[in-house]
Scaffold this active site. Sequence first.
Site, PDB file in Angstrom:
ATOM      1  N   GLU A  13      37.779  45.365  45.790  1.00  0.00           N
ATOM      2  CA  GLU A  13      38.273  45.285  44.731  1.00  0.00           C
ATOM      3  C   GLU A  13      37.631  43.788  44.078  1.00  0.00           C
ATOM      4  O   GLU A  13      36.237  44.027  44.059  1.00  0.00           O
ATOM      5  CB  GLU A  13      39.327  44.640  44.718  1.00  0.00           C
ATOM      6  N   GLY A  79      53.591  49.422  44.279  1.00  0.00           N
ATOM      7  CA  GLY A  79      54.306  50.766  44.313  1.00  0.00           C
ATOM      8  C   GLY A  79      54.917  50.916  43.151  1.00  0.00           C
ATOM      9  O   GLY A  79      55.406  50.196  42.788  1.00  0.00           O
ATOM     10  N   MET A 193      53.159  42.034  45.629  1.00  0.00           N
ATOM     11  CA  MET A 193      53.334  41.572  46.702  1.00  0.00           C
ATOM     12  C   MET A 193      52.860  39.767  46.325  1.00  0.00           C
ATOM     13  O   MET A 193      53.010  38.808  47.270  1.00  0.00           O
ATOM     14  CB  MET A 193      53.160  41.204  47.941  1.00  0.00           C
ATOM     15  N   GLU A 194      52.239  39.670  45.375  1.00  0.00           N
ATOM     16  CA  GLU A 194      52.021  38.436  44.919  1.00  0.00           C
ATOM     17  C   GLU A 194      51.613  37.682  43.337  1.00  0.00           C
ATOM     18  O   GLU A 194      51.914  36.799  42.925  1.00  0.00           O
ATOM     19  CB  GLU A 194      50.401  38.538  44.761  1.00  0.00           C
ATOM     20  N   ASP A 217      51.196  54.469  45.585  1.00  0.00           N
ATOM     21  CA  ASP A 217      51.998  54.092  46.358  1.00  0.00           C
ATOM     22  C   ASP A 217      52.977  54.154  46.079  1.00  0.00           C
ATOM     23  O   ASP A 217      53.370  54.131  44.989  1.00  0.00           O
ATOM     24  CB  ASP A 217      51.715  54.048  47.608  1.00  0.00           C
TER      25      ASP A 217
END
Length: 250
Positions: A13, A79, A193-194, A217
């Site tokens: 990205e 996800g 996660m961030e 996902d």
Amino acid sequence: MTPIGIMSAMHEELAAVLQALPDEQRVQVAGRDFWQGHWHGRPVVAVLSRIGKVAAATTATALIERFGVGQIVFTGVAGGLGSGVKVGDVVLAHGFVQHDMDASPLFPKHEVPLYGRSRFETDVDLSASLRDAARAVLAQVADHVGPEAVSEFDLQSVRLHEGLIASGDRFVSTTAECRSLQQALPEALAVEMEGAAVAQVCADYGVPFAALRTISDRADDDAHADFSRFIRAVASRYSVAMLSQWLKNP
Ligand code: SAH
């Protein structure tokens, strides 16, 4: 003009973003490469967030303290947790919660100690302008990812969702863990996660924050065979197209 901080979660990205900057200059801080430049004439600082809450918090803090950014926009993958939130959809975050924060019984589960709250909201106005950009890109998906990716990843009817995103220091890749997250946080549309870390840093500094996450996902046992391919072929193209559209029409 105050620069805009752009945080990307994945190398692919960031590479796509850097291609759009005609004049980027690298500045190293805290072992990270920050790229200062212009995009559609607007000053930006682009950086890889790095993975996990602590790494992302350090990156966000450096963007604010060293580069003086006036707002931060985050793009990455996540996800899907909510029903109907499928691969190729995009989630615009209204707010974030740390699903792995638990200082109970001293504080309620998920509450960040000493803040008196578990949720950190994103900026309403900044999110509104990103919403327009995301809608415009999703309305013309094939133009951005090509017809092959549309059929390979089944992107015929992609949607923009809006709501809560859960963050934690775990890649959620079992159906059992996905179910327990869905039970613990039924409102959460996606897991990554961030974001909650960046939202907390931005709240501390009073810097407007917004985030768009492409669903890569379903955070289950199939998460994820084609993760890297999806990021290259779909997520990084969405991100750059949405950011470009947003910067063109602020
Ligand atoms: N294999 C990858 C690892 C990516 S870690 C690599 O080689 O770099 C996962 C990244 O995607 C993090 O930035 C996280 O925010 C996001 N993410 C996507 N799906 C996720 C899931 N199911 N659980 C947690 N994070 C997820």
